[in-house]
Structures are given as structure tokens and as C-alpha cells.
Scaffold this active site. Structure first.
Site, PDB file in Angstrom:
ATOM      1  N   PRO A  46       0.826  -1.139  -0.045  1.00  0.00           N
ATOM      2  CA  PRO A  46       0.068   0.103   0.117  1.00  0.00           C
ATOM      3  C   PRO A  46       0.861   1.323   0.020  1.00  0.00           C
ATOM      4  CG  PRO A  46      -0.596  -1.438   1.822  1.00  0.00           C
ATOM      5  CD  PRO A  46       0.841  -1.929   1.125  1.00  0.00           C
ATOM      6  N   GLU A  47       0.705   2.017  -1.118  1.00  0.00           N
ATOM      7  CA  GLU A  47       1.496   3.287  -1.105  1.00  0.00           C
ATOM      8  C   GLU A  47       0.546   4.468  -0.964  1.00  0.00           C
ATOM      9  OE1 GLU A  47       4.282   3.237  -4.535  1.00  0.00           O
ATOM     10  OE2 GLU A  47       4.096   0.836  -4.677  1.00  0.00           O
ATOM     11  N   ARG A  84       0.859 -10.686   6.471  1.00  0.00           N
ATOM     12  CA  ARG A  84       2.351 -10.801   6.448  1.00  0.00           C
ATOM     13  C   ARG A  84       2.950  -9.977   7.872  1.00  0.00           C
ATOM     14  NH1 ARG A  84       3.298 -10.341   0.251  1.00  0.00           N
ATOM     15  NH2 ARG A  84       1.219 -10.110   0.147  1.00  0.00           N
ATOM     16  N   ARG A 108      22.949  13.741  -3.655  1.00  0.00           N
ATOM     17  CA  ARG A 108      23.207  12.036  -3.488  1.00  0.00           C
ATOM     18  C   ARG A 108      23.783  11.545  -4.690  1.00  0.00           C
ATOM     19  NH1 ARG A 108      19.245   9.464  -0.108  1.00  0.00           N
ATOM     20  NH2 ARG A 108      19.099  10.896   1.641  1.00  0.00           N
ATOM     21  N   HIS A 125      -6.526 -13.421   9.639  1.00  0.00           N
ATOM     22  CA  HIS A 125      -5.269 -12.560  10.308  1.00  0.00           C
ATOM     23  C   HIS A 125      -5.613 -11.180  11.327  1.00  0.00           C
ATOM     24  CE1 HIS A 125      -3.051 -15.114   7.683  1.00  0.00           C
ATOM     25  NE2 HIS A 125      -3.677 -14.874   6.870  1.00  0.00           N
TER      26      HIS A 125
END
Length: 284
Positions: free
Chosen positions: A2-3, A115, A157, A95
Site C-alpha cells: 500500500p503506497e 504478513r 545524492r 489474520h
DNA sequence: CCTCATTCCTGCGGGC
DNA sequence: TGCCCGCAGGAATGAG
């Protein structure tokens, strides 16, 4: 996975369905789901009981619910986490990890996570911005995101552009799917060294990131299976709009060249070999 | 400080 | 049919 768009869909659901409600009882069914709450399950439950949720906020892929105590319930969905608003009598999900019941006796909030990469924690005094996410950069949808500071930081960077896009301390909310999609829209290869990108090229990339995130949000997010859902358990439909992600050997939507999959950071990167030529000097 | 590999976890699907 | 292995991957962690 999920972004930002998927998490924002969840945030909107929480704002609508749980903001303004008071927590009655908390059940932690799996200790791993609250592993970042170092004081343990009893402390976690104690900080929530009797508190009213005042809002639902998000930064990047993190969500938090400010409480009337000044604390915050902080959450991350990880790979497979779901926050569901379900009738209290609905059978427990396989879950189901954490359950919050409310004093109004209405639908409860459930954290379900196959997970267990995701988790919840209460951060004392974290209502404005939880301490554990102070290192997370603003996301590109945030009005206070500073484009020029981002451009300058990326150019300082010494790494590949996709690593930079995935670095949540530079820009948050972008994960593997939308990084690949934005790079494809920009004609940039994932291994392009950051220091070789010009200011205009990075501004175009940022525009592509915002474009793809915006389109995905309008579609209710991306779903590959039933894991990425809103608080009512419904999936978005952006998957059909993906140009490269998960489309190995399928034709590029722009030029027809078969999409290529490369191993990258223990996962995958998808590119069109023609629209996104590999740089001579590549950085992984 | 910066960069990068490793690690956590479960279900699914392909190969044999 | 059943077992094994690879794969999905966000982000904390620690090595260098």
C-alpha cells in the site's frame, strides 16, 4: 505495497467512520502487530481506552489518529495490513491482529495483517506529529513539500534515482509500483545516477510522481489481490492503468517494446528498454 | 553522515 | 499429489 494513494483511501475512511468516536475496549490478538509499542499490549490498550479519536492524518505511508489525550495511535500497513471498519458481530478475519471497540456500540476498527510487516503503536504526545516518524519526509501531495529542496537533495545524492525515490527521508509515500510508473512516464531508467539529473529533469519527474499518485487516488488505489482495500474492504481499480509495473514481456503502452524486469534491491524494477534506455554509467 | 545489504513474515504458484 | 523454492516488499537496523 500500500503506497500513498492506498493509504490515503484508508485515511479518508477512518476520518469518516472513526473520528469523533471514543474507544471502549482494545484487544491485541498478536503481539507482533504492536511490536513498536515497546511498553506492551496492556500499556497500549490502557492509553487508548476512554480516549476520543479527533482526526485521521497521514504522512507518506504512515497513518495516525490524534487522540483527545494529545497522544496518537500510529499505524503502518506494511505489505499486507488493512484497517477495516466492521460490525462487532462479524466473524474474526483469519489474520485479525488488533480490535478496537467504541463506546457507541457501533462498528469496530480492526487491524488485519497477513504478513505482519505492518503495525500499530500509541505515541505519547504524538498527536501533532508522532516522534517515530519525524525522520519521514513530507510527501509530494503535502502543500508544504518543498520542490526545490527535494531537487537539491537528490542532486547531492550518489545513488540511483529509484533508490532516491524510495528513500522515505527524501520524499515519502512512493513505493515500488509508483516509482516504476513515474520513471516510465519521465523516460528515466531506475539506475540513472542522481548526480547526472538536471533540475528540469527532476522537476519533470516530480510532476510525473504527482500525476500518477493523483490518478491512482482518483481510481481508489491499486489492487493486485484482495489485500489492498479501503476500510469497507473494497479494492481500487488503478491496476488496469499500470504502464510497466508487473507487465514483464508485455508491450510498452507507448512504443510496444516488451517490458523488461530487472532484479533490484531484493525486488523488481520494470522498464521499457526503449523509452527508458539504461545509462552507460549505472548506479544500483 | 552517507550508502547499502540484511532481515522480518505468510501465501501463492511454478517446477519436479 | 505434495514438497520445495522463489517471490511479493516497507523500513528499521547495523556494517563499512
Amino acid at each position: 505495497m500500500p503506497e500513498l494513494p492506498e493509504v490515503e483511501v484508508v485515511r479518508r475512511g477512518l476520518e469518516r467512520w472513526v473520528a469523533g468516536r471514543t474507544v471502549a475496549a482494545v484487544e491485541v490478538g498478536h503481539p507482533r502487530a504492536i511490536r513498536r509499542h515497546l511498553a506492551g499490549a496492556a500499556d497500549f490498550a490502557g492509553l487508548l481506552a476512554g480516549r476520543t479519536i479527533v482526526a485521521a492524518r497521514r504522512r507518506g505511508k504512515y497513518l495516525w489518529l490524534p487522540l483527545d489525550s494529545g497522544d496518537a495511535l500510529l499505524g503502518h500497513l506494511g505489505m499486507s495490513g488493512q484497517l477495516l471498519v466492521r460490525p462487532s458481530e462479524a466473524p474474526a478475519e483469519v489474520h485479525l491482529r488488533v480490535r478496537l471497540a467504541f463506546t457507541d456500540g457501533g462498528r469496530e476498527l480492526r487491524f488485519v495483517d497477513q504478513r505482519t510487516f505492518g503495525g500499530l503503536a500509541v505515541d505519547p504526545g504524538g498527536a501533532e506529529l508522532p516522534g517515530p516518524i519525524r525522520h519521514i519526509a513530507r510527501d509530494p501531495v503535502d502543500p508544504l513539500f518543498e520542490d526545490e529542496a527535494f531537487v537539491a537533495a537528490v542532486r547531492r545524492r550518489r545513488t540511483g534515482i529509484k533508490r532516491a525515490l524510495l528513500d522515505q527521508s527524501l520524499i515519502s509515500g512512493v513505493g515500488n509500483i509508483y516509482a516504476d510508473e513515474a520513471l516510465w512516464r519521465s523516460g528515466l531508467h531506475w539506475a540513472r545516477p542522481t548526480e547526472t539529473l538536471t533540475g528540469p529533469a527532476l522537476r519533470r519527474l516530480l510532476a510525473a510522481v504527482r500525476e500518477v499518485l493523483g490518478e491512482a487516488l482518483a481510481a481508489g488505489g491499486t489492487s493486485f489481490d484482495s489485500l489492498y482495500v479501503n476500510v469497507n474492504g473494497e479494492s481500487g481499480y488503478f491496476e488496469r492503468s499500470l504502464a510497466v509495473y508487473g507487465r514483464r514481456d508485455e508491450p510498452c503502452r507507448r512504443c510496444g517494446t516488451p517490458v523488461r524486469r530487472d532484479a533490484f534491491m531484493n525486488r523488481s524494477s520494470y522498464t521499457c528498454p526503449r523509452c527508458q534506455p539504461r545509462p552507460r554509467r549505472a548506479r544500483y
